[in-house]
Design an enzyme around this catalytic site. Structure first.
Site, PDB file in Angstrom:
ATOM      1  N   GLU A 127       0.845  -1.197   0.000  1.00 57.11           N
ATOM      2  CA  GLU A 127       0.000   0.000   0.000  1.00 57.11           C
ATOM      3  C   GLU A 127       0.877   1.241   0.000  1.00 57.11           C
ATOM      4  O   GLU A 127       1.956   1.243   0.596  1.00 57.11           O
ATOM      5  CB  GLU A 127      -0.890   0.025   1.254  1.00 57.11           C
ATOM      6  CG  GLU A 127      -1.685  -1.248   1.475  1.00 57.11           C
ATOM      7  CD  GLU A 127      -2.288  -1.306   2.875  1.00 57.11           C
ATOM      8  OE1 GLU A 127      -2.744  -0.258   3.369  1.00 57.11           O
ATOM      9  OE2 GLU A 127      -2.298  -2.395   3.474  1.00 57.11           O
ATOM     10  N   ASP A 177       0.734  10.511   3.255  1.00 56.73           N
ATOM     11  CA  ASP A 177       1.383  11.509   4.099  1.00 56.73           C
ATOM     12  C   ASP A 177       0.342  12.481   4.634  1.00 56.73           C
ATOM     13  O   ASP A 177       0.005  13.481   4.004  1.00 56.73           O
ATOM     14  CB  ASP A 177       2.453  12.248   3.284  1.00 56.73           C
ATOM     15  CG  ASP A 177       3.524  12.842   4.175  1.00 56.73           C
ATOM     16  OD1 ASP A 177       3.565  12.491   5.359  1.00 56.73           O
ATOM     17  OD2 ASP A 177       4.318  13.655   3.684  1.00 56.73           O
ATOM     18  N   CYS A 232      26.736  25.995  30.567  1.00 57.26           N
ATOM     19  CA  CYS A 232      27.295  26.207  31.913  1.00 57.26           C
ATOM     20  C   CYS A 232      28.815  26.232  31.931  1.00 57.26           C
ATOM     21  O   CYS A 232      29.419  26.344  33.008  1.00 57.26           O
ATOM     22  CB  CYS A 232      26.763  25.152  32.875  1.00 57.26           C
ATOM     23  SG  CYS A 232      27.352  23.477  32.504  1.00 57.26           S
ATOM     24  N   CYS A 241      27.901  16.845  28.994  1.00 66.77           N
ATOM     25  CA  CYS A 241      28.169  17.799  30.062  1.00 66.77           C
ATOM     26  C   CYS A 241      27.911  17.075  31.379  1.00 66.77           C
ATOM     27  O   CYS A 241      26.774  16.653  31.626  1.00 66.77           O
ATOM     28  CB  CYS A 241      27.266  19.023  29.941  1.00 66.77           C
ATOM     29  SG  CYS A 241      27.332  20.083  31.406  1.00 66.77           S
ATOM     30  N   TYR A 295      -6.909   2.186   5.637  1.00 65.76           N
ATOM     31  CA  TYR A 295      -5.890   1.162   5.393  1.00 65.76           C
ATOM     32  C   TYR A 295      -5.895  -0.018   6.356  1.00 65.76           C
ATOM     33  O   TYR A 295      -5.116  -0.946   6.191  1.00 65.76           O
ATOM     34  CB  TYR A 295      -4.495   1.781   5.353  1.00 65.76           C
ATOM     35  CG  TYR A 295      -4.084   2.532   6.609  1.00 65.76           C
ATOM     36  CD1 TYR A 295      -3.810   1.864   7.798  1.00 65.76           C
ATOM     37  CD2 TYR A 295      -3.950   3.916   6.589  1.00 65.76           C
ATOM     38  CE1 TYR A 295      -3.421   2.548   8.938  1.00 65.76           C
ATOM     39  CE2 TYR A 295      -3.556   4.608   7.730  1.00 65.76           C
ATOM     40  CZ  TYR A 295      -3.290   3.920   8.898  1.00 65.76           C
ATOM     41  OH  TYR A 295      -2.913   4.602  10.025  1.00 65.76           O
ATOM     42  N   LYS A 331       2.126   4.682   1.312  1.00 63.99           N
ATOM     43  CA  LYS A 331       2.170   5.273   2.654  1.00 63.99           C
ATOM     44  C   LYS A 331       1.739   6.731   2.527  1.00 63.99           C
ATOM     45  O   LYS A 331       2.495   7.581   2.080  1.00 63.99           O
ATOM     46  CB  LYS A 331       3.578   5.176   3.236  1.00 63.99           C
ATOM     47  CG  LYS A 331       3.666   5.551   4.697  1.00 63.99           C
ATOM     48  CD  LYS A 331       5.058   5.253   5.242  1.00 63.99           C
ATOM     49  CE  LYS A 331       5.129   5.562   6.737  1.00 63.99           C
ATOM     50  NZ  LYS A 331       4.943   6.987   7.018  1.00 63.99           N
ATOM     51  N   CYS A 362      23.312  22.352  35.296  1.00 58.86           N
ATOM     52  CA  CYS A 362      23.217  22.824  33.909  1.00 58.86           C
ATOM     53  C   CYS A 362      21.735  23.018  33.574  1.00 58.86           C
ATOM     54  O   CYS A 362      20.956  22.057  33.589  1.00 58.86           O
ATOM     55  CB  CYS A 362      23.869  21.804  32.983  1.00 58.86           C
ATOM     56  SG  CYS A 362      23.926  22.305  31.251  1.00 58.86           S
ATOM     57  N   LYS A 418      10.742   3.411   2.840  1.00 62.74           N
ATOM     58  CA  LYS A 418      10.754   4.855   2.627  1.00 62.74           C
ATOM     59  C   LYS A 418      11.505   5.181   1.331  1.00 62.74           C
ATOM     60  O   LYS A 418      12.612   4.701   1.109  1.00 62.74           O
ATOM     61  CB  LYS A 418      11.429   5.568   3.807  1.00 62.74           C
ATOM     62  CG  LYS A 418      10.793   5.287   5.157  1.00 62.74           C
ATOM     63  CD  LYS A 418       9.327   5.674   5.221  1.00 62.74           C
ATOM     64  CE  LYS A 418       9.114   7.160   5.345  1.00 62.74           C
ATOM     65  NZ  LYS A 418       9.409   7.723   6.660  1.00 62.74           N
ATOM     66  N   CYS A 439      30.702  23.013  27.824  1.00 67.40           N
ATOM     67  CA  CYS A 439      29.244  23.093  27.677  1.00 67.40           C
ATOM     68  C   CYS A 439      28.840  24.511  27.278  1.00 67.40           C
ATOM     69  O   CYS A 439      29.273  25.482  27.912  1.00 67.40           O
ATOM     70  CB  CYS A 439      28.575  22.715  28.995  1.00 67.40           C
ATOM     71  SG  CYS A 439      26.774  22.898  28.966  1.00 67.40           S
TER      72      CYS A 439
END
Length: 665
Positions: free
Chosen positions: A112, A116, A407, A422, A223, A114, A428, A310, A404
C-alpha cells in the site's frame, strides 16, 4: 403527519448518503452539484423545523456547526503502533527472512502507498460512526469526531452490511489540488500561505469550529480494519469489504505473492508517485493473512508483520553559516548546523542535526561549506555531504566544542560513546529543565496543563529546581507569571495533583534514569514490585531480570547512589506518588510460571492471543516468538501450522492446549 415527515427526512438522508458516496468515493456522480445542494437545503430545513428527529450522522453534519474548545483525550482500545522503516531492497529481504523463521507456509503480502497526512482511528457501531480519535502517542489521542464528520468522503452511515462493531484506521490527507487552491485564496487575501499538505491536514483536525474544517477539502484514505471476532481471513479481504460498504480504500493496493513482487511494486511507485493527486513518502508492506499477523505479533514499538519502505529522501544544497551546540536532558551534546534557509520536502529548513563529532569529521564539515541536506526518513533534516568544489579557500577544519555551551563545564566523552556529555547534571539549566519536561510528558506522569515552555518559565522564576518541586506549587505562585491566568494556574495544579495516581512503572520511567525507557521501566516494576527492592538490588540481581544488561544495571545503581536523587525520591514518596505496584496489580501477578518460556501459536477461544500472552507474563513466564531448545511449552490453538508442530516434536517441546495452560494457573 409526524410519521410522514420523519420518513421523508430519513429518505432524504439515505439518498444524500448515497450521492455523497458516488461523488467522493466512486468519483461517479449521478446528479449535478446544484441538485445535490437543493436536496441538502431541503433536509436542513426539515431538520431545523423538526429537531425531535435529530441524527448525529445526518449528511447535514458534513457542513459543520459544532464548536470544540477542549479536545478530550481518549485511550485507544487497540494501540496504534509505529512501523519499522526500511530504505533498501536488502532491508526488505532481511525482514522476509525474520518473519519466515517465525511463521510457516506460504506468505502473501499487501502493498500500500504510505499516505502523508494525519492518522485517525474511527469506531463504528451498528453501521454508524461514533468516534474519531487522532493517533496521539499511539496509546491515547484526541477526540476529533465533530471535525472528522465534515470530511465528505468518509461515510457517517455504511452503505450495506458489515461487521456490527469495529475500528477502521486511515490517513486524513489534503490532496494537492485542494492545498494549492487554499494557498491561492490566502495569497489573494494577503495572508501567509500554508507550508505543506501534511501539516495543514493535521492542523485542520484541531480547529475549534467544525464549520471551518468543512471548508477544507480534506480526504480520508482507509488502510486497516480491526474486528473483535476474526471475521476476515486476510487484510486485503477486509479492505475490499470495507470499500464495498462506503469507505474510500485506494485502488492502488496490491496483493503480492513474493518479495520479488513487493520489490517490483516499490520500484514502480518510486517513479509513479509524482503523478498521484496526494503526497506519499513510501510503501507499507504487510503480511496479508490475519492469522499469520497474530502469530508474528508485536515488538514494544511496532508490528512484526508490517514494514514501511521509505523512498529516497529529497536532497538540496545550501550554505552552512554556523555550528552551535545543544544540551539534552541527559547532558548529551548535539551539534547543530545553522543553514541559509532552503525549501526541502515542503518545509523551510534553517537547521539540521550534525549528530556528533565523528560525523563532522567523517564528512569534514566546515562553516562556510555548501552542504547537501536531506530529511532522514523525510522527517528530521540532516547533512549528508559537502560540495568540495565550492569550499572557500580560507576554510578551516571544525574544532569540536570542549566546554558546555550553557554552563561552561568541560565536556567528557567515555570510550565507545559517540556523543560528548556535560557532566554538570544538576547545575546545567537545560538538563534540569529537560528532566522536568521528561517527567511531565504524556508517557511518564502525563500532567495536564503543563508544557515545556511553562517548565522553563517556572525554572527561570526559581519556583522549581527539580521535578519534586512541582508538587509544592500553589496557584497563587503561578497566576502572576507571564501568559498565566487563574484558570490556567488552577488547571496546572489540578493536573499535578491528579498525576499522583499514575502507576509505579510510569513513575519509574518519569524519574529519568539513563537507559530506563518505557518498556524497561515496566519490566523493572514487575520484577521488583517497589522502589525499595529495586534500589537495594545489586548488579547481579539487576542483570538477572530479563533483558536488563550491565549498562542499564550500572545506570540504576549510579542513580540510586546519587544523594540528590535519594532526596528527590523521598520527597516524591512524601507527596504521595506511587512507588510500588498496586494491590490489584500484585493480585494478578504470581511466580507460577517463573523460568518457563512459552510460544503461543494458533487461534484461541476462551482468551485472545494477547490476553494469553499477558497471563504468561503476569505469572512470571516469558513469551518467545520462535521455538528453540530453550522453549518449555507451546500453547497450541486451532490452525497451528504443521511445520511448527514438527519442529516442536523434533525438539521434544511440550505442546499444551488452551485449557491445559489455564489449568496451570
Amino acid at each position: 403527519m409526524s410519521n410522514h415527515i420523519q420518513q421523508k427526512i430519513e429518505n432524504l438522508r439515505d439518498t444524500l448518503h448515497k450521492y455523497n458516496y458516488e461523488y467522493y468515493v466512486l468519483d461517479n456522480a449521478s446528479i449535478s452539484d446544484f441538485e445535490f445542494d437543493q436536496l441538502l437545503k431541503e433536509l436542513q430545513a426539515l431538520e431545523t423545523a423538526h429537531p425531535e428527529f435529530f441524527d448525529a450522522n445526518s449528511p447535514t453534519q458534513k457542513v459543520g456547526g459544532t464548536i470544540t474548545k477542549n479536545f478530550e483525550t481518549v485511550v485507544h482500545k487497540n494501540r496504534m503502533y509505529s512501523l519499522d522503516n526500511s530504505y533498501s531492497q536488502e532491508d526488505l529481504l532481511d525482514w522476509e527472512k525474520r518473519i519466515s523463521k517465525i511463521i510457516e507456509g506460504d506468505i502473501t503480502y499487501t502493498c500500500e502507498l504510505k499516505y502523508d497526512g494525519a492518522s485517525i482511528n474511527l469506531t463504528y457501531e451498528n453501521g454508524v460512526l461514533v468516534k474519531a480519535v487522532t493517533r496521539g502517542d499511539g496509546v491515547q489521542g484526541d477526540d476529533v469526531t465533530n471535525n472528522v464528520k465534515t470530511i465528505k468522503s468518509l461515510p457517517l452511515k455504511l452503505q450495506g452490511d458489515f461487521v456490527d462493531n469495529f475500528e477502521i484506521r486511515g490517513e486524513i490527507i489534503l490532496p494537492l489540488d485542494g492545498f494549492n487552491q487554499m494557498n491561492l485564496a490566502r495569497e489573494e487575501a494577503g495572508e501567509e500561505t500554508y507550508k505543506n499538505p501534511r501539516n495543514t491536514a493535521s492542523g485542520s483536525l484541531k480547529l475549534q469550529d467544525s464549520t471551518e474544517v468543512a471548508k477544507r477539502p480534506l480526504d480520508c484514505l482507509l488502510y486497516q480494519v480491526l474486528t473483535y471476532q476474526n471475521e476476515f481471513e486476510s487484510h486485503a479481504q477486509a479492505l475490499e469489504k470495507a470499500r464495498q460498504v462506503g469507505f474510500k480504500v485506494p485502488e492502488t493496493i496490491k496483493v503480492a505473492n513474493s518479495i520479488d513482487e513487493v520489490v517490483s511494486f516499490v520500484n514502480y511507485w518510486d517513479k509513479a508517485r509524482f503523478d498521484l493527486p496526494y503526497e506519499t513518502d513510501g510503501i507499507v508492506i504487510k503480511v496479508n493473512n490475519i492469522r499469520q499477523q497474530e502469530e508474528l505479533g508485536y515488538t514494544a514499538k511496532a508490528p512484526r508483520w508490517a514494514i514501511a519502505y521509505k523512498f529516497k529522501a529529497e536532497q538540496v544544497s545550501t550554505k552552512l553559516n554556523e555550528i552551535t551546540y545543544q544540551v539534552g536532558r541527559t547532558g548529551a551534546i548535539t551539534p547543530v548546523a545553522n543553514l541559509e534557509p532552503v525549501q526541502l520536502a515542503g518545509t523551510t529548513v534553517k537547521r539540521a542535526s550534525l549528530h556528533n563529532a565523528d560525523q563532522i569529521a567523517l564528512h569534514d564539515i566546515r562553516v562556510g561549506d555548501e552542504v547537501y541536506v536531506e530529511k532522514g526518513g523525510e522527517i528530521i533534516p540532516k547533512i549528508v555531504g559537502v560540495d568540495l568544489t565550492k569550499r572557500p579557500a580560507d576554510s578551516l577544519p571544525t574544532i569540536y566544542a570542549t566546554h558546555c555551551p550553557e554552563c561552561s563545564t568541560p565536556l567528557v566523552r567515555t570510550e565507545g560513546d559517540a556523543k560528548h556529555y556535560c557532566p554538570n547534571e544538576y547545575g546545567c539549566a537545560p538538563q534540569v529543565a529537560g528532566r522536568i519536561v521528561h517527567f511531565i510528558s504524556r508517557k511518564a506522569m502525563n500532567i495536564d496543563g503543563l508544557g515545556a515552555e511553562t517548565v522553563e518559565l517556572l525554572c527561570k522564576e526559581k519556583l522549581i529546581e527539580n521535578y519534586a518541586d512541582l508538587y509544592a506549587l500553589k496557584a497563587e505562585q503561578i497566576i502572576p507569571l507571564e501568559r498565566m491566568a487563574e484558570k490556567s494556574a488552577n488547571n496546572m495544579v489540578a493536573g499535578i495533583e491528579a498525576s499522583k495516581q499514575m502507576p509505579f512503572e510510569k513513575v519509574l520511567f518519569a524519574l529519568g534514569i539513563r537507559f530506563v525507557g518505557e518498556t524497561v521501566a515496566k519490566k523493572l516494576a514487575k520484577a521488583f514490585k517497589n522502589i525499595e527492592a529495586l534500589f537495594e538490588a545489586n548488579l547481579e540481581t539487576l542483570v538477572a531480570v530479563d533483558e536488563i544488561g550491565d549498562r542499564i544495571a550500572e545506570s540504576i545503581i549510579a542513580f540510586r547512589n546519587e544523594p540528590l536523587n535519594q532526596v528527590l525520591v523521598a520527597k516524591l514518596k512524601d507527596y504521595g506518588l506511587q512507588f510500588s505496584l498496586s494491590e490489584e496489580d500484585l493480585q494478578n501477578q504470581t511466580d507460577t510460571l517463573v523460568g518457563k518460556i512459552f510460544v503461543v501459536s494458533g487461534v484461541f477461544h476462551k482468551v485472545s492471543r494477547n490476553e494469553l500472552k499477558k497471563l504468561i507474563e503476569d505469572n512470571s513466564g516469558k513469551v518467545s516468538s520462535s521455538i528453540s531448545k530453550k522453549t518449555d511449552y507451546i500453547v497450541a490453538g486451532d490452525n497451528m501450522g504443521p511445520a511448527k508442530l514438527q519442529k516442536a516434536t523434533d525438539l521434544g517441546v511440550a505442546i499444551i492446549s488452551e485449557d491445559d495452560f489455564l489449568a496451570m494457573l
